[in-house]
Design a protein around this motif. Structure first.
Motif, PDB file in Angstrom:
ATOM      1  N   ILE A 182       0.855  -1.190   0.000  1.00  0.00           N
ATOM      2  CA  ILE A 182       0.000   0.000   0.000  1.00  0.00           C
ATOM      3  C   ILE A 182       0.895   1.245   0.000  1.00  0.00           C
ATOM      4  N   LEU A 183       0.450   2.285  -0.703  1.00  0.00           N
ATOM      5  CA  LEU A 183       1.207   3.539  -0.693  1.00  0.00           C
ATOM      6  C   LEU A 183       0.493   4.599   0.129  1.00  0.00           C
ATOM      7  N   GLY A 184      -0.829   4.449   0.256  1.00  0.00           N
ATOM      8  CA  GLY A 184      -1.586   5.463   0.969  1.00  0.00           C
ATOM      9  C   GLY A 184      -2.676   6.017   0.071  1.00  0.00           C
ATOM     10  N   THR A 185      -3.341   7.058   0.561  1.00  0.00           N
ATOM     11  CA  THR A 185      -4.469   7.650  -0.151  1.00  0.00           C
ATOM     12  C   THR A 185      -4.117   9.090  -0.506  1.00  0.00           C
ATOM     13  N   PRO A 186      -4.380   9.480  -1.767  1.00  0.00           N
ATOM     14  CA  PRO A 186      -4.096  10.864  -2.154  1.00  0.00           C
ATOM     15  C   PRO A 186      -4.717  11.842  -1.164  1.00  0.00           C
ATOM     16  N   GLN A 187      -4.070  12.954  -0.960  1.00  0.00           N
ATOM     17  CA  GLN A 187      -4.422  14.017   0.003  1.00  0.00           C
ATOM     18  C   GLN A 187      -3.890  13.709   1.403  1.00  0.00           C
ATOM     19  N   TYR A 188      -3.556  12.454   1.680  1.00  0.00           N
ATOM     20  CA  TYR A 188      -3.101  12.086   3.026  1.00  0.00           C
ATOM     21  C   TYR A 188      -1.689  11.522   3.037  1.00  0.00           C
ATOM     22  N   MET A 189      -1.161  11.252   1.838  1.00  0.00           N
ATOM     23  CA  MET A 189       0.187  10.675   1.763  1.00  0.00           C
ATOM     24  C   MET A 189       1.237  11.743   2.043  1.00  0.00           C
ATOM     25  N   ALA A 190       2.299  11.328   2.719  1.00  0.00           N
ATOM     26  CA  ALA A 190       3.402  12.247   2.981  1.00  0.00           C
ATOM     27  C   ALA A 190       4.047  12.649   1.653  1.00  0.00           C
TER      28      ALA A 190
END
Lengths: 435, 271
Positions: free
Chosen positions: A177-185
């Motif tokens: 998983i990479l994360g969710t746009p708007q919340y990713m570092a």
């Protein structure tokens, strides 16, 4: 035609518990969630869609590890049991979410109109999230995909439940998983890093800011661009992120008539809150993962903020007070219902005695991570006299108190003590003094 | 000022326009147009559920036969999903795709349909055809390929039935970000099954409108090909060019379509 596991389908869990499918609760990109009967208990079961993950066996192993380690604290809807790998897919069992809990994305959706009961409840949600992440990280895990869609909030109390704990991994591990746009570092958006404790902290900061202000910290003027192409997203969230309230770089400032929420909340926030946001969303800190505030820093700020919010007894508006001598409501001018203050041995500010305020363990002095966010006292209305506030002991043990006349009394667990100036209560090596 | 939480609105959302370019020529008569109407009614409902979550969703529907017509009549021909309800289309006439592409080009402009105050997210354009164009579609496509909105858009096509020309559709959805026309067969879904079509257009519409906002996996690009592949599910068939073929059993990306039999559930220790 799409078919699902029909009601009444019988399965057996990894731990040997009998499962009966009740009904489908939802379907996401990754899988399905069913309500089940789990050996007589109502529970939730998530089953994955095959072919959605890069390395299902590693994912399975990670999940199994999470099941055996157990939930970090009560804020997690943690996997407690599994459906074994059958060559195609697998699943896990968790507690059901109570119906009053709502996703953050619904608070953020103007078409749903979910509101917190109060800013105190909003700050409580931020605080609960921070305490949960602090414990999770201290156990060597990272969450990896914090966003507006994977935790639930009780709008009345601010209590939270974190779900999607299947991506939670031990240090250095990643499920893909990479994360969710708007919340990713930013470093993940730039493709330079994978999710970790440091990237979790960025996501946490974004979530805290949104909970309190209902505004995304990086979505100001620049976010109103004609079209949000992947290239523009790279700039806004990755290569050149600018805080909507960066005091020196105004390129992403809020726009009047559009960013209304921030215009309502920001002017009210105490300086110590503003300064923390400004620092944490400064270019310098955003771009330096190792320098980001820890959960403990956020926890201290949020505990203070929570206690500084006082609702006017007359107009019901909430005030962000800061130890003023004679605090009056900034809305209607009436005196605020602060009866006295609490001096706490672990912090250098005073807490107003108002109904709903909570003294947390970390406010009494240094404490272990697991208990730092535990409530020790809550301020409540006197059961027989609604005009008087009392201090209720939530510590789980008997505490010693010294009354203003120097007499010593024992305060039972769940027992309450009246708020007389001069009273001192000792707890966990620290003290609470009513002033 | 003392403040209350009921003064708070949702966070600021950009608009995301989902365009449908639908072939309603005479060959669609009967069951196909019935299925299309039914599918679109369900699709509107599915999109409505996601409206406001990650973007303010807008829908614009262009039907084409011997002429073309915007079905959506709201502001600038774009409808707010909260107050849009599907009205059945009728099948008649020829397949003038070129004319529709030119009309789409005119509409994809800041002065026409892309007027959002808060700006736009990358638009989604979904085509459906059951035949071969009867006009100069290549000229229309050349014009459209110059359009920056179209270049940026997520473009997916449905080829309904054996007469549908997948090569034409692959070119229509194959306009690159740089404006070249490179057939993109992997963004074309072909099906003979009307129910499968109905399922797929709902799944594809929702996942395309959320593609840029959902959890992302390492090594997976957000794009039409990924959306089509995930909607069709693991093991979906393709033709020699890579067009995804969907039949009744693989519809909707729902893996239990074929798996929900006792045999396949053995691994779950069925008792």
């Amino acid at each position: 035609m799409a078919k699902d596991l029909p009601k009444g389908t019988r399965l057996k869990s990894m731990l040997g518990i009998d499962i009966v499918i009740d009904k489908k609760l939802g379907e996401g990109g990754q899988g399905y969630v069913y309500k089940i009967d789990y050996g007589g208990q109502p529970k939730a079961l998530k089953i994955y869609k095959p072919g959605k993950m890069k390395d299902p066996k590693a994912f399975y192993k990670n999940l199994k590890n999470n099941v055996s380690k157990g939930a970090p604290n009560a804020s997690f809807l943690w996997p407690t049991d599994m459906l074994k790998w059958d060559g195609h897919t697998f699943g896990y069992i968790m507690d059901l979410r109570p119906s009053e809990y709502v996703e953050l994305v619904d608070f953020m959706n103007a078409k749903k109109q979910v509101h917190f009961e109060s800013f105190k409840a909003a700050v409580t949600a931020a605080l609960e999230m921070t305490a949960a992440f602090r414990i999770l990280h201290s156990k060597g895990y990272s969450y990896q995909d914090l966003s507006d869609g994977n935790f639930f909030i009780n709008p009345q109390t601010g209590k939270i439940l974190i779900c999607d704990n299947d991506n939670v991994s031990e240090y250095g591990q990643n499920t893909g998983i990479l994360g969710t746009p708007q919340y990713m570092a930013p470093e993940i958006v730039r493709g330079e890093a994978k999710p970790s404790t440091y990237t979790d902290r960025f996501s946490l900061a974004v979530v805290i800011f949104i909970l309190i202000t209902m505004t995304h910290p990086l979505e100001g003027k620049r976010h109103l661009c004609e079209i949000l192409t992947p290239k523009n997203e790279q700039i806004i969230y990755g290569t050149d992120p600018v805080f909507i309230l960066d005091p020196t770089d105004r390129r992403n400032a809020p726009v009047a008539g559009v960013h209304t929420n921030i215009g309502i909340v920001w002017p009210e926030l105490p300086d110590y809150v503003k300064n923390m946001f400004i620092k944490q969303f400064s270019k310098e800190i955003m771009m330096a993962p190792q320098r980001r505030a820890t959960e403990s820093d956020w926890q201290n700020m949020l505990i203070q903020l929570r206690s500084d919010i006082v609702r006017c007894g007359s107009c019901r508006g909430e005030n962000f007070t800061h130890n003023e001598a004679k605090p009056v409501c900034s809305g209607c001018g009436k005196p605020l219902p602060i009866q006295r203050y609490l001096k706490l041995s672990g912090v250098n500010y005073k807490m107003p005695i108002v109904a709903g305020n909570i003294v947390y363990r970390s406010q009494l002095g240094s404490s272990n991570i697991d208990v730092a966010g535990d409530p020790v006292f809550v301020v409540r209305v006197h059961p027989k006299d609604p005009r008087t506030l009392v201090l209720q002991n939530l510590s789980g043990m008997e505490l010693r108190a010294i009354k203003p006349d120097s007499s010593r009394v024992l305060l039972k667990d769940k027992g309450a003590i009246s708020n007389e100036a001069g009273t001192v209560i000792e707890a966990f090596g620290g003290s609470v003094t009513i002033v | 000022m003392a403040i209350t939480t009921d003064k708070m609105e949702g966070t600021v959302k950009k608009e995301l326009h989902v365009f449908y370019v639908l072939d309603t020529s005479g060959s669609m008569s009967g069951a196909p147009i019935g299925a299309l109407n039914d599918a679109m009614r369900s699709t509107v409902e599915e999109l409505r559920k996601k409206d406001g979550e990650k973007a303010d969703l807008r829908i614009a529907v262009l039907e084409y036969n011997s002429a073309n017509r915007w079905v959506t009549q709201g502001n600038n021909g774009v409808e707010n999903l909260q107050d849009f309800f599907w009205t059945d289309l009728q099948a008649t006439g020829l397949t003038y795709l070129g004319g529709a592409l030119k009309e789409l080009n005119t509409s994809l402009s800041r002065n026409e349909k892309m007027k959002a105050e808060t700006g736009n997210k990358v638009p989604v354009v979904i085509f459906m055809s059951d035949g071969y164009p009867n006009d100069d579609w290549q000229e229309g496509l050349q014009v459209l390929a110059e359009n920056k909105w179209y270049r940026a858009a997520i473009k997916i096509a449905f080829a309904l039935g054996d007469q549908a020309d997948t090569e034409v559709l692959a070119k229509v959805v194959g306009v690159t970000k740089q404006g070249q026309i490179v057939p993109n067969y992997e963004a074309v879904i072909k099906t003979n099954d009307l129910q499968a079509f109905s399922n797929m257009i709902q799944v594809v519409s929702v996942s395309a409108s959320l593609a840029a906002s959902s959890s992302q996996m390492l090594g997976t690009e957000v794009g039409a090909e990924t959306i089509v592949r995930e909607a069709a599910g693991e093991g979906a068939n393709t033709d020699e060019n890579g067009v995804v073929i969907v039949d009744a059993t693989s519809a909707g990306g729902d893996i239990y379509a074929s798996d929900a039999t006792a045999d396949d559930l053995d691994g779950f220790d069925v008792i």
